[in-house]
Write an enzyme that holds these catalytic residues in place. Structure first.
Site, PDB file in Angstrom:
ATOM      1  N   ARG A   1       0.923  -1.085  -0.066  1.00 17.70           N
ATOM      2  CA  ARG A   1      -0.049   0.187   0.193  1.00 17.70           C
ATOM      3  C   ARG A   1       0.754   1.218  -0.102  1.00 17.70           C
ATOM      4  O   ARG A   1       0.903   2.096   0.919  1.00 17.70           O
ATOM      5  CB  ARG A   1      -1.072  -0.101   1.255  1.00 17.70           C
ATOM      6  CG  ARG A   1      -2.130  -0.876   0.716  1.00 17.70           C
ATOM      7  CD  ARG A   1      -3.148  -1.299   1.694  1.00 17.70           C
ATOM      8  NE  ARG A   1      -4.345  -1.310   1.213  1.00 17.70           N
ATOM      9  CZ  ARG A   1      -5.378  -1.530   1.650  1.00 17.70           C
ATOM     10  NH1 ARG A   1      -5.263  -1.698   3.118  1.00 17.70           N
ATOM     11  NH2 ARG A   1      -6.536  -1.804   1.330  1.00 17.70           N
TER      12      ARG A   1
ATOM     13  N   GLN B   1      -0.782   2.170  -5.924  1.00 18.64           N
ATOM     14  CA  GLN B   1      -2.249   2.419  -5.783  1.00 18.64           C
ATOM     15  C   GLN B   1      -3.092   2.108  -6.823  1.00 18.64           C
ATOM     16  O   GLN B   1      -4.173   1.569  -6.563  1.00 18.64           O
ATOM     17  CB  GLN B   1      -2.430   3.946  -5.562  1.00 18.64           C
ATOM     18  CG  GLN B   1      -2.901   4.103  -4.093  1.00 18.64           C
ATOM     19  CD  GLN B   1      -3.131   5.996  -3.990  1.00 18.64           C
ATOM     20  OE1 GLN B   1      -2.494   6.533  -4.732  1.00 18.64           O
ATOM     21  NE2 GLN B   1      -3.148   6.163  -2.509  1.00 18.64           N
TER      22      GLN B   1
ATOM     23  N   ASP C   1      -4.061  -1.643  -6.312  1.00 17.22           N
ATOM     24  CA  ASP C   1      -4.504  -1.982  -4.957  1.00 17.22           C
ATOM     25  C   ASP C   1      -5.988  -2.651  -5.075  1.00 17.22           C
ATOM     26  O   ASP C   1      -6.953  -2.149  -4.899  1.00 17.22           O
ATOM     27  CB  ASP C   1      -4.463  -0.785  -4.069  1.00 17.22           C
ATOM     28  CG  ASP C   1      -4.836  -1.018  -2.571  1.00 17.22           C
ATOM     29  OD1 ASP C   1      -5.289  -2.173  -2.295  1.00 17.22           O
ATOM     30  OD2 ASP C   1      -4.681  -0.274  -1.963  1.00 17.22           O
TER      31      ASP C   1
ATOM     32  N   SER D   1      -8.295  -2.257  -1.729  1.00 21.46           N
ATOM     33  CA  SER D   1      -9.034  -0.986  -1.698  1.00 21.46           C
ATOM     34  C   SER D   1     -10.125  -1.089  -2.769  1.00 21.46           C
ATOM     35  O   SER D   1     -11.302  -0.714  -2.383  1.00 21.46           O
ATOM     36  CB  SER D   1      -8.244  -0.055  -2.096  1.00 21.46           C
ATOM     37  OG  SER D   1      -7.320   0.287  -0.993  1.00 21.46           O
TER      38      SER D   1
ATOM     39  N   TYR E   1      -2.391   0.610   9.214  1.00 17.67           N
ATOM     40  CA  TYR E   1      -3.531  -0.320   9.685  1.00 17.67           C
ATOM     41  C   TYR E   1      -3.451  -0.292  11.223  1.00 17.67           C
ATOM     42  O   TYR E   1      -2.601   0.376  11.917  1.00 17.67           O
ATOM     43  CB  TYR E   1      -2.944  -1.852   9.371  1.00 17.67           C
ATOM     44  CG  TYR E   1      -3.052  -2.097   7.980  1.00 17.67           C
ATOM     45  CD1 TYR E   1      -4.291  -2.451   7.189  1.00 17.67           C
ATOM     46  CD2 TYR E   1      -1.885  -2.427   7.128  1.00 17.67           C
ATOM     47  CE1 TYR E   1      -4.083  -2.680   5.851  1.00 17.67           C
ATOM     48  CE2 TYR E   1      -1.825  -3.083   5.711  1.00 17.67           C
ATOM     49  CZ  TYR E   1      -3.202  -2.969   5.123  1.00 17.67           C
ATOM     50  OH  TYR E   1      -3.330  -3.270   3.936  1.00 17.67           O
TER      51      TYR E   1
HETATM   52  P1  NAD Z   1      -8.680  -3.357   7.317  1.00 23.18           P
HETATM   53  O1  NAD Z   1      -9.477  -3.824   6.474  1.00 23.18           O
HETATM   54  O2  NAD Z   1      -7.305  -3.930   7.891  1.00 23.18           O
HETATM   55  O3  NAD Z   1      -9.136  -2.544   8.585  1.00 23.18           O
HETATM   56  C1  NAD Z   1     -10.657  -1.636   8.391  1.00 23.18           C
HETATM   57  C2  NAD Z   1     -10.786  -0.899   9.626  1.00 23.18           C
HETATM   58  O4  NAD Z   1     -10.731  -1.538  11.125  1.00 23.18           O
HETATM   59  C3  NAD Z   1      -9.553  -0.016   9.894  1.00 23.18           C
HETATM   60  O5  NAD Z   1      -9.888   1.223   9.790  1.00 23.18           O
HETATM   61  C4  NAD Z   1      -9.155  -0.269  11.347  1.00 23.18           C
HETATM   62  O6  NAD Z   1      -8.644   0.650  12.169  1.00 23.18           O
HETATM   63  C5  NAD Z   1     -10.331  -0.840  11.727  1.00 23.18           C
HETATM   64  N1  NAD Z   1     -10.149  -1.741  13.105  1.00 23.18           N
HETATM   65  C6  NAD Z   1      -9.268  -2.849  13.513  1.00 23.18           C
HETATM   66  N2  NAD Z   1      -9.687  -2.850  14.716  1.00 23.18           N
HETATM   67  C7  NAD Z   1     -10.685  -2.436  14.864  1.00 23.18           C
HETATM   68  C8  NAD Z   1     -11.280  -2.327  16.420  1.00 23.18           C
HETATM   69  N3  NAD Z   1     -11.008  -3.290  17.462  1.00 23.18           N
HETATM   70  N4  NAD Z   1     -12.319  -1.606  16.636  1.00 23.18           N
HETATM   71  C9  NAD Z   1     -12.644  -0.750  15.618  1.00 23.18           C
HETATM   72  N5  NAD Z   1     -11.989  -0.603  14.256  1.00 23.18           N
HETATM   73  C10 NAD Z   1     -10.816  -1.479  14.233  1.00 23.18           C
HETATM   74  O7  NAD Z   1      -7.932  -1.948   6.582  1.00 23.18           O
HETATM   75  P2  NAD Z   1      -8.239  -1.056   5.180  1.00 23.18           P
HETATM   76  O8  NAD Z   1      -9.678  -0.675   5.428  1.00 23.18           O
HETATM   77  O9  NAD Z   1      -7.820  -2.044   3.966  1.00 23.18           O
HETATM   78  O10 NAD Z   1      -7.127   0.155   5.468  1.00 23.18           O
HETATM   79  C11 NAD Z   1      -7.136   0.660   6.412  1.00 23.18           C
HETATM   80  C12 NAD Z   1      -6.119   2.120   6.243  1.00 23.18           C
HETATM   81  O11 NAD Z   1      -4.953   1.551   5.343  1.00 23.18           O
HETATM   82  C13 NAD Z   1      -6.760   2.908   5.430  1.00 23.18           C
HETATM   83  O12 NAD Z   1      -7.770   3.752   6.025  1.00 23.18           O
HETATM   84  C14 NAD Z   1      -5.471   3.866   4.808  1.00 23.18           C
HETATM   85  O13 NAD Z   1      -5.019   4.681   5.957  1.00 23.18           O
HETATM   86  C15 NAD Z   1      -4.536   2.960   4.781  1.00 23.18           C
HETATM   87  N6  NAD Z   1      -4.450   2.506   3.130  1.00 23.18           N
HETATM   88  C16 NAD Z   1      -3.570   3.159   2.436  1.00 23.18           C
HETATM   89  C17 NAD Z   1      -3.398   2.846   0.912  1.00 23.18           C
HETATM   90  C18 NAD Z   1      -2.222   3.645   0.288  1.00 23.18           C
HETATM   91  O14 NAD Z   1      -1.510   4.185   0.660  1.00 23.18           O
HETATM   92  N7  NAD Z   1      -2.272   3.098  -0.984  1.00 23.18           N
HETATM   93  C19 NAD Z   1      -4.297   2.230   0.408  1.00 23.18           C
HETATM   94  C20 NAD Z   1      -5.427   1.610   1.328  1.00 23.18           C
HETATM   95  C21 NAD Z   1      -5.314   1.781   2.414  1.00 23.18           C
END
Ligand code: NAD
Length: 370
Positions: free
Chosen positions: A122, A127, A130, A133, A227
């Site tokens: 990520r 991107q 990805d 996402s 994460y």
């Molecule tokens: P994910 O599917 O692993 O997690 C989903 C959400 O669950 C996250 O926001 C996490 O904080 C939340 N979570 C975990 N444990 C929890 C708990 N106990 N209670 C409540 N919430 C909880 O992650 P995702 O959605 O695939 O991605 C998360 C983050 O990664 C994004 O928001 C972003 O910051 C980052 N990201 C970056 C890129 C990039 O730079 N290219 C791309 C995608 C995502």
């Protein structure tokens, strides 16, 4: 590069790895694409459209992959399909490497390399590739629609001659990629939306979408790579209590909390669900990794005390047209990265290819999470 697109065989899978527009682009770059007949049919892409874009059509898997250098898939191949792959080929797909030990070993024994789309790093440069996402975005959208249609009420506020209807209250647990799209979708439908997450950075993102952020004091569980990390026992108790207090007053809960490589965090206890108003709905997007809700059964809908709990699985496959269009765009970007000069180069030391390469040189590489 000779590229094959098989018809997906995993149960319930309706997506296809490349749409006709992606095929056309690959052909313009000098690549050849052979597609199994009917591969795009359940996503709304007909064989004629692929043929019009320049793809050759094959009768089945074996013919589609014959001589292929790269096999583009949505899900991993079955063991029988692996046995039909040409030695030296590269398979690209959502291979679920943590759960597919047997298939990976078979690919290795067959001398096939495999790139897991879940492992696209990520980083900004990757991107466009990805897939987690692109697919999570669609899952977040669809989860809200599923929940809205299971509710015995409408989502927006409505003022009519017969009285004013109050808007539905929607609570999103886990505001990552899927959760943020769920928030945006619920807002567009006219719901009053709130969200909970354990990463402090999320608060502003939630608020910028017009939703309220539900605070849990003292929890800041930002892990590696943006994460979340797993909560310790006291934090878990606090998170459960905050969620329980808030969930009681809402109509729709969308669960989308995940910790990479771990079982989904348990955030909605059975007692909390039973305390929700009858007619409320829980859509659990974390069902496949065990569910955020204690009552979730993956792929099933259970009703407990008048509350409907939907164990949502394969939601991107429920919007297969756009899911294939975006997934195909991710695959296309990867193929352009793999063959910048037209010839496939698989460099295990490349910072995008390296983490994705789960099978190479007759060996299964790292099978642990990101
Ligand atoms: P994910 O599917 O692993 O997690 C989903 C959400 O669950 C996250 O926001 C996490 O904080 C939340 N979570 C975990 N444990 C929890 C708990 N106990 N209670 C409540 N919430 C909880 O992650 P995702 O959605 O695939 O991605 C998360 C983050 O990664 C994004 O928001 C972003 O910051 C980052 N990201 C970056 C890129 C990039 O730079 N290219 C791309 C995608 C995502």
């Amino acid at each position: 590069m000779r590229i094959a697109v098989p018809r997906e065989t995993a149960g319930g899978e309706r997506r296809v790895a490349l749409a006709p527009e992606h095929v056309a682009r690959l052909l313009r770059r000098g690549h050849a694409v052979r597609l199994a007949r009917g591969a795009g049919a359940s996503a709304g892409f007909l064989d004629e459209a692929y043929a019009g874009a320049g793809a050759a059509l094959a009768e089945g898997h074996a013919e589609a992959v014959r001589d292929a250098e790269l096999v583009a898939r949505v899900r991993g191949p079955s063991l029988a399909e692996i046995d039909e792959l040409p030695r030296g080929a590269v398979v690209v797909g959502l291979l679920a490497p943590e759960r597919s030990g047997e298939a990976l070993a078979r690919l290795a024994a067959r001398g096939v390399s495999a790139l897991a789309m879940e492992r696209v790093p990520r980083i900004t440069r990757a991107q466009t590739m990805d897939a987690l996402s692109s697919q999570a975005t669609l899952a977040g959208y669809k989860a809200v629609l599923l929940g809205a249609s299971a509710l015995p009420r409408i989502v927006p506020m409505l003022t009519t001659a017969a009285g004013t209807l109050a808007p539905a209250k929607v609570f999103v647990i886990g505001a990552g990629v899927a959760g943020l799209q769920a928030i945006a979708t619920a807002r567009r439908l006219g719901g009053v939306v709130s969200a909970f997450d354990v990463r402090p950075a999320v608060k502003e993102q939630v608020r910028s979408l017009g939703a309220a952020f539900v605070e849990a004091e003292g929890i800041a569980a930002e892990g590696r790579g943006g994460y979340a990390k797993e909560l310790d026992a006291p934090e878990r108790e606090r998170a459960l209590a905050v969620v329980a207090a808030h969930a009681r007053g809402v109509d729709l809960v969308v669960c989308a909390a995940q910790v990479p490589g771990r079982a989904a965090p348990r955030l909605l206890g059975a007692a909390t669900v039973r305390a929700m108003r009858p007619g409320s709905v829980v859509v659990d997007l974390a069902a496949e990794t065990g569910g955020n809700c204690e009552l979730t059964r993956p792929g099933e809908t259970v009703v407990e005390g008048g509350v409907t709990v939907i164990g949502a699985v394969d939601l991107p496959s429920a919007v297969p047209f756009h899911a294939s269009q975006t997934y195909g765009r991710n695959v296309l970007a990867l193929l352009e990265h793999l063959a910048p000069g037209g010839t496939l180069v698989l460099d295990p030391y490349d910072d995008i290819v390296g983490p994705m390469l789960v099978v190479h040189g007759g060996k299964v590489r790292a099978a642990e999470g990101p």
